[in-house]
Design an enzyme around this catalytic site. Structure first.
Site, PDB file in Angstrom:
ATOM      1  N   ASP A  43       0.867  -1.157  -0.006  1.00  0.00           N
ATOM      2  CA  ASP A  43      -0.018   0.057  -0.155  1.00  0.00           C
ATOM      3  C   ASP A  43       0.810   1.186   0.026  1.00  0.00           C
ATOM      4  OD1 ASP A  43      -2.680  -1.403   0.299  1.00  0.00           O
ATOM      5  OD2 ASP A  43      -1.999  -1.867   2.295  1.00  0.00           O
ATOM      6  N   ASP A  44       2.136   1.210  -0.206  1.00  0.00           N
ATOM      7  CA  ASP A  44       2.967   2.225  -0.066  1.00  0.00           C
ATOM      8  C   ASP A  44       2.782   3.142  -1.265  1.00  0.00           C
ATOM      9  OD1 ASP A  44       5.482   3.388   1.354  1.00  0.00           O
ATOM     10  OD2 ASP A  44       5.942   3.403  -1.006  1.00  0.00           O
TER      11      ASP A  44
END
Length: 321
Positions: free
Chosen positions: A275-276
């Site tokens: 999810d970066d």
């Protein structure tokens, strides 16, 4: 709280690099390693407070128990990394402890015990990784050997831009860390979890972090100070999934923070902060998209990275600066 009364100083009086009061040794490096791309990565922010770079060397404070010193790391003409230990008497008990700590720090920091040949073989046939693998050949996934520091950096970086995250980290370190003076410069040891665990969110208000982040930092400090959480316990979990489960059981640590901490501290190559935002931006750039890829698209794109997700992420991050 008066932080000044807690400050301890170690003074390196020689004032000269390589003076008699310093000790130098060489740490051997693997074949697939080059110092220059790692140094360039470390120099990515002028607001970094945990080390200093000058004239091709990186300087960092280390500790062994209550003893502390500064290490200077650079390339050795004979190969490997030349490590100079400033501020510790050679041959003394403290000096020997610090020398061993310096050796561990450098090996973990630069991930020197990792064989990268499988990653480079993978990258050579991956359209997303072939360019960064070529451009940054020899780069290691630079670590954060201290678990508390890795967790704090992950928590601090939640939902803010990188520049502000560096500012918040500096405020925390300069308020509660231990200063080490050597060769006319000040270095910092990261705050001890025991010290942060003794605080309240109100104590951290001057840092200008959200109340929730203050609570999360204190919670992480309490877990580590009490022994509930440790690097050894996470390693003993035996897998990324189990380590992630232990971490996400803590308030304020979700999958992104857990994978980030495992990636930077435990060095598990399959850690994947999917999810970066930085990873999404790098993939958007690589793919020439006018939007960030969806999670489903990212899962599809990363199928070939199995076992090396952490290194793939790190190399793609590197495209952004």
């Amino acid at each position: 709280m008066d932080n000044g009364k807690r400050k301890e100083h170690l003074h390196e009086k020689s004032g000269e690099r390589g003076a008699a009061s310093s000790e130098m040794f060489v740490v051997q490096t693997p074949e697939l390693f080059r110092f220059e791309p790692n140094l360039r990565y470390l120099a990515r922010s002028s607001n970094e407070c945990m080390y200093r770079i000058e004239d091709g060397f990186v300087y960092k404070a280390i500790s062994a128990g209550e003893d502390a010193a500064v290490i200077q790391v650079g390339e050795s003409p004979e190969g490997g990394l030349a490590v100079r230990l400033l501020g510790a008497a050679s041959g003394s008990r403290a000096g020997e402890g610090l020398r061993a700590a310096a050796m561990r720090e450098v090996k973990e920091w630069f991930d020197l015990e990792r064989d990268l040949s499988p990653f480079y073989a993978l990258a050579a046939s991956d359209p997303l990784l072939v360019e960064p693998a070529r451009r940054f050949y020899g780069l290691r996934l630079m670590g954060i050997p201290d678990l508390f520091e890795a967790l704090c950096w992950g928590i601090i970086g939640q939902q803010i831009n990188l520049a502000f995250a560096y500012t918040l980290k500096r405020r925390l370190v300069e308020a509660y860390g231990r200063p080490i003076d050597a060769d006319g410069h000040r270095y910092w040891l990261f705050p001890r979890p025991e010290e942060i665990a003794a605080l309240s969110p109100t104590d951290l208000e001057p840092l200008r972090m959200t109340v929730k982040k203050c609570e999360y930092l204190i919670g992480a400090a309490e877990a580590i100070a009490s022994g509930t959480l440790s690097k050894e316990r996470l390693t003993a979990a035996g897998s990324l999934k189990e380590a992630e489960k232990l971490l996400t059981g803590m308030r304020g640590i979700g999958p992104w923070t857990a994978n980030y901490a495992v990636m930077r501290c435990l060095r598990l190559p399959d850690a994947f902060p999917i999810d970066d935002v930085g990873l999404h931006n790098a993939l958007k750039q690589q793919l020439g998209l006018d939007r960030k890829p969806t999670k489903a698209e990212l899962l599809e794109l990363s199928k070939g990275w199995s076992g090396w997700e952490a290194y793939a992420t790190f190399y793609l991050w590197r495209l952004l600066y």
